[in-house]
Design an enzyme around this catalytic site. Structure first.
Site, PDB file in Angstrom:
ATOM      1  N   LYS A 198      97.766  57.450  24.976  1.00  0.00           N
ATOM      2  CA  LYS A 198      98.877  58.364  24.655  1.00  0.00           C
ATOM      3  C   LYS A 198     100.127  57.786  25.312  1.00  0.00           C
ATOM      4  O   LYS A 198     100.335  57.934  26.507  1.00  0.00           O
ATOM      5  CB  LYS A 198      98.570  59.746  25.242  1.00  0.00           C
TER       6      LYS A 198
ATOM      7  N   GLU B  91      98.983  56.685  38.940  1.00  0.00           N
ATOM      8  CA  GLU B  91     100.097  55.861  39.427  1.00  0.00           C
ATOM      9  C   GLU B  91     101.338  56.729  39.282  1.00  0.00           C
ATOM     10  O   GLU B  91     101.801  56.962  38.168  1.00  0.00           O
ATOM     11  CB  GLU B  91     100.239  54.589  38.580  1.00  0.00           C
TER      12      GLU B  91
ATOM     13  N   CYS C  85     109.136  53.041  39.250  1.00  0.00           N
ATOM     14  CA  CYS C  85     108.462  53.834  40.286  1.00  0.00           C
ATOM     15  C   CYS C  85     108.641  53.206  41.651  1.00  0.00           C
ATOM     16  O   CYS C  85     108.669  53.889  42.662  1.00  0.00           O
ATOM     17  CB  CYS C  85     106.978  53.944  39.951  1.00  0.00           C
TER      18      CYS C  85
ATOM     19  N   GLU D 104     112.739  61.904  43.815  1.00  0.00           N
ATOM     20  CA  GLU D 104     112.852  60.708  42.984  1.00  0.00           C
ATOM     21  C   GLU D 104     113.898  60.947  41.888  1.00  0.00           C
ATOM     22  O   GLU D 104     113.791  61.889  41.115  1.00  0.00           O
ATOM     23  CB  GLU D 104     111.494  60.411  42.344  1.00  0.00           C
TER      24      GLU D 104
HETATM   25  P1  NDP Z   1     105.883  62.172  32.909  1.00  0.00           P
HETATM   26  O1  NDP Z   1     104.888  62.549  33.938  1.00  0.00           O
HETATM   27  O2  NDP Z   1     106.784  63.199  32.385  1.00  0.00           O
HETATM   28  O3  NDP Z   1     105.153  61.536  31.629  1.00  0.00           O
HETATM   29  C1  NDP Z   1     104.218  60.497  31.710  1.00  0.00           C
HETATM   30  C2  NDP Z   1     103.261  60.609  30.539  1.00  0.00           C
HETATM   31  O4  NDP Z   1     102.513  61.819  30.666  1.00  0.00           O
HETATM   32  C3  NDP Z   1     103.970  60.696  29.185  1.00  0.00           C
HETATM   33  O5  NDP Z   1     103.187  60.050  28.215  1.00  0.00           O
HETATM   34  C4  NDP Z   1     104.010  62.192  28.953  1.00  0.00           C
HETATM   35  O6  NDP Z   1     104.195  62.583  27.618  1.00  0.00           O
HETATM   36  C5  NDP Z   1     102.640  62.585  29.484  1.00  0.00           C
HETATM   37  N1  NDP Z   1     102.498  64.002  29.807  1.00  0.00           N
HETATM   38  C6  NDP Z   1     103.457  64.928  30.038  1.00  0.00           C
HETATM   39  N2  NDP Z   1     102.900  66.143  30.274  1.00  0.00           N
HETATM   40  C7  NDP Z   1     101.561  65.980  30.176  1.00  0.00           C
HETATM   41  C8  NDP Z   1     100.440  66.851  30.319  1.00  0.00           C
HETATM   42  N3  NDP Z   1     100.582  68.145  30.577  1.00  0.00           N
HETATM   43  N4  NDP Z   1      99.196  66.353  30.166  1.00  0.00           N
HETATM   44  C9  NDP Z   1      99.016  65.052  29.896  1.00  0.00           C
HETATM   45  N5  NDP Z   1     100.047  64.159  29.737  1.00  0.00           N
HETATM   46  C10 NDP Z   1     101.298  64.623  29.889  1.00  0.00           C
HETATM   47  O7  NDP Z   1     106.691  60.970  33.518  1.00  0.00           O
HETATM   48  P2  NDP Z   1     107.901  60.185  32.840  1.00  0.00           P
HETATM   49  O8  NDP Z   1     107.550  59.770  31.460  1.00  0.00           O
HETATM   50  O9  NDP Z   1     109.133  60.944  33.053  1.00  0.00           O
HETATM   51  O10 NDP Z   1     107.875  58.843  33.692  1.00  0.00           O
HETATM   52  C11 NDP Z   1     108.533  58.716  34.877  1.00  0.00           C
HETATM   53  C12 NDP Z   1     107.601  58.910  36.052  1.00  0.00           C
HETATM   54  O11 NDP Z   1     106.555  57.941  36.021  1.00  0.00           O
HETATM   55  C13 NDP Z   1     108.311  58.689  37.362  1.00  0.00           C
HETATM   56  O12 NDP Z   1     107.963  59.672  38.286  1.00  0.00           O
HETATM   57  C14 NDP Z   1     107.779  57.345  37.825  1.00  0.00           C
HETATM   58  O13 NDP Z   1     107.849  57.165  39.205  1.00  0.00           O
HETATM   59  C15 NDP Z   1     106.396  57.358  37.305  1.00  0.00           C
HETATM   60  N6  NDP Z   1     105.894  55.980  37.182  1.00  0.00           N
HETATM   61  C16 NDP Z   1     104.941  55.543  38.076  1.00  0.00           C
HETATM   62  C17 NDP Z   1     104.498  54.237  38.041  1.00  0.00           C
HETATM   63  C18 NDP Z   1     103.450  53.746  38.999  1.00  0.00           C
HETATM   64  O14 NDP Z   1     102.816  52.746  38.669  1.00  0.00           O
HETATM   65  N7  NDP Z   1     103.249  54.357  40.152  1.00  0.00           N
HETATM   66  C19 NDP Z   1     105.028  53.274  37.068  1.00  0.00           C
HETATM   67  C20 NDP Z   1     106.004  53.841  36.178  1.00  0.00           C
HETATM   68  C21 NDP Z   1     106.419  55.148  36.254  1.00  0.00           C
HETATM   69  P3  NDP Z   1     105.702  62.842  27.055  1.00  0.00           P
HETATM   70  O15 NDP Z   1     106.206  61.522  26.719  1.00  0.00           O
HETATM   71  O16 NDP Z   1     105.569  63.705  25.877  1.00  0.00           O
HETATM   72  O17 NDP Z   1     106.469  63.510  28.150  1.00  0.00           O
END
Ligand code: NDP
Length: 495
Positions: A177, A252, A286, A387
């Site tokens: 997803k 992550e 991140c 963040e």
């Molecule tokens: P989100 O947590 O909003 O979304 C991440 C993914 O989860 C998307 O595909 C999102 O879908 C999906 N999602 C949202 N809600 C749900 C749910 N209830 N159940 C299952 N899946 C869900 O994060 P962002 O996309 O805003 O990404 C940024 C974040 O990711 C930052 O906090 C960043 O630090 C972190 N990150 C961490 C990394 C690491 O390796 N530690 C690397 C890169 C980013 P949708 O697109 O529809 O919102």
């Protein structure tokens, strides 16, 4: 631009057809133009993808293939990614607006990830453990079945490869997803997997809203593991659902990583490293080094160099090879970054540079924001603790190593940290005392697929990458193989 017509199909259990959900548009963040139209997956698509994945896992023979045979398919995937690298890099640029130089590196990293996990797969050893009785004992690994991979929008092709490659190498099926706003790289990767000879059904890609599609995936009884990259709040939500299923998860998550510039640092190296650490990828990273601590005695001259460097960064068209910073991902995300900057100023911070949208024709329609540095806050300010996920650095002076360590570690996050010093004993001392999954010494934001990656505390659970990354997607099993010449003594006397 990619072909807008027909509507992009999505991949459900190896079949390409239109999603059953709402039609939506994917936009190019540099101009706001529509680059693709597609229907999101529906809940029926989720069901079909998972049931198809489970069938493919049980019936395709993938899990039973010899490791070197699975590896051969993964090597072909790596080769196809390289063959199509320029097209993939351009697609990724359009999908999330990163500068082309960066997206080329992400594509190269995706290919290297498949290559690495092919090698990890064909060289994975199972062990004979020391026997303590009339039996041979072995520790072996089994694939899990259907794995759900959920990814964010900031580095799609690389983070998707980081989940697909080890999960497939381990013998599983994967339902992926991608973030709703960046579906294209995942769809292209699925095509490559199928073209490389992966049995159909083992990979599905379900674009759509996380709260609907991601949630349904996580709850489904046939999904045996979730590998998630994204925000901490979403991660905790998924972990709660997983707890009810007693399902393993890897997380992550976010970060607020400290960078420490000590009195004996090479200032030119430190300035370049801090700029790269926070402003590359427009800070949508991140591991962005978003909290800076500089020794008080060098604070003023260091900040002078840093602010000048930030102001000189080339913000602009992601297609231009010289661009260092592209736009932010969406208009809403830019507004969120702007609100954080306002908050920092309300908390008593001073704007050192940036803090605005850049002016000029090239910026008119995209979601650009200037590299921003804020000073004058203490480490407990919200801007220093939350963040932002954008090009915003908070800078603070420090007086003693003891106070520095305390402040650097004072965060709910513990993903990464950076140290700039020429004193190797100090580097060792601080490197060991910093609480973070990754510590960079005299460098920042460098990565190796061979080195484990992950966070402590609110930054995550589990590790990706490294040889052992494949084990996240396998269950360990112990075998006891009896060699007894006599019946077991406990019941043996009864006959
Ligand atoms: P989100 O947590 O909003 O979304 C991440 C993914 O989860 C998307 O595909 C999102 O879908 C999906 N999602 C949202 N809600 C749900 C749910 N209830 N159940 C299952 N899946 C869900 O994060 P962002 O996309 O805003 O990404 C940024 C974040 O990711 C930052 O906090 C960043 O630090 C972190 N990150 C961490 C990394 C690491 O390796 N530690 C690397 C890169 C980013 P949708 O697109 O529809 O919102």
């Amino acid at each position: 631009m990619i072909d807008l017509d027909p509507i992009q199909p999505i991949c459900i259990a190896g079949q390409w057809h239109q999603g059953g959900g709402d039609l939506y548009h994917s936009l190019y963040p540099a101009t706001g133009e529509v680059i693709a139209r597609l229907h999101a997956a529906s809940l029926e698509d989720v069901e079909a993808a998972i049931v198809g994945a489970d069938r493919a896992f049980r019936e395709s023979g993938w899990a039973q293939r010899k490791p070197h045979e699975r590896a051969a398919v993964l090597y072909r995937i790596a080769a196809l990614i390289r063959e199509r690298s320029e097209a993939l890099a351009q697609l990724q640029r359009l999908d999330n607006g990163k500068p082309i130089r960066e997206t080329r590196n992400l594509v190269a990293s995706a290919a290297a990830t498949f290559q690495f996990f092919a090698a990890a797969c064909e060289t994975l050893e199972e062990t004979i453990t020391p026997s303590r009785g009339d039996f041979v004992t072995l520790s072996v690994y089994e694939p899990m079945g259907v794995v759900a991979a959920i990814t964010p929008w900031n580095s799609p092709i690389a983070s998707e490869a980081q989940k697909l490659a080890p999960a497939l190498a381990a013998g599983n099926a994967v339902v992926l997803k991608p973030a709703e706003v960046t579906p294209l790289a995942a769809l292209a990767l699925a095509r490559i997997c199928i073209d490389a000879g992966l049995p159909p059904g083992l990979v599905s890609v379900l674009p759509g809203k996380g709260s609907v599609i991601g949630d349904a995936l996580t709850r489904h009884p046939l999904v045996k593991r979730v590998s998630f990259t994204g925000g901490t709040r979403t991660g905790k939500h998924i972990a709660r659902i997983a707890a009810d299923k007693m399902m393993p998860v890897s997380m992550e998550l976010g970060g607020k990583s400290p960078t420490l510039v000590l009195a004996d640092a090479d200032l030119d190296h430190a300035v370049a490293g801090v700029l790269y650490g926070i402003f590359s990828s427009s800070g949508e990273s991140c591991i962005a080094g978003s909290r800076l601590f500089v020794t008080r005695e060098h604070y003023a001259p260091f900040m002078e160099l840093l602010a000048a460097g930030a102001a000189a960064l080339r913000v602009g068209d992601p297609a231009d090879e010289r661009t260092q910073m592209g736009p932010l991902i969406t208009a809403q995300h830019r507004e969120s970054v702007e609100r954080y900057v306002e908050l920092g100023l309300q908390e008593g911070g001073r704007l050192r540079t940036g803090g605005r949208r850049p002016q000029g024709e090239v910026f008119d329609r995209g979601y650009f924001y200037t590299p921003t540095i804020i000073e004058g806050l203490s480490n407990d300010a919200r801007l220093c603790q939350e963040e932002v996920f954008g090009p915003v650095l908070v800078a603070m002076p420090f007086d003693s190593e003891e106070a520095l360590l305390e402040e650097a570690n004072a965060s709910c996050y513990a993903l990464a940290a950076g140290i700039w010093t020429r004193d190797f004993q100090r580097a060792w001392r601080l490197g060991r005392a910093l609480q973070a999954g990754t510590v960079w010494i005299n460098t920042y934001k460098q990565f190796s697929i061979a080195t484990p990656f992950g966070g402590w505390r609110d930054s995550g659970l589990g590790r990706e990458k490294g040889r052992l990354g494949i084990l996240q997607y396998m269950e360990q099993k112990s075998l006891y193989w009896g060699l007894n010449e006599q019946p077991l003594a406990w019941a043996g006397g009864q006959r």
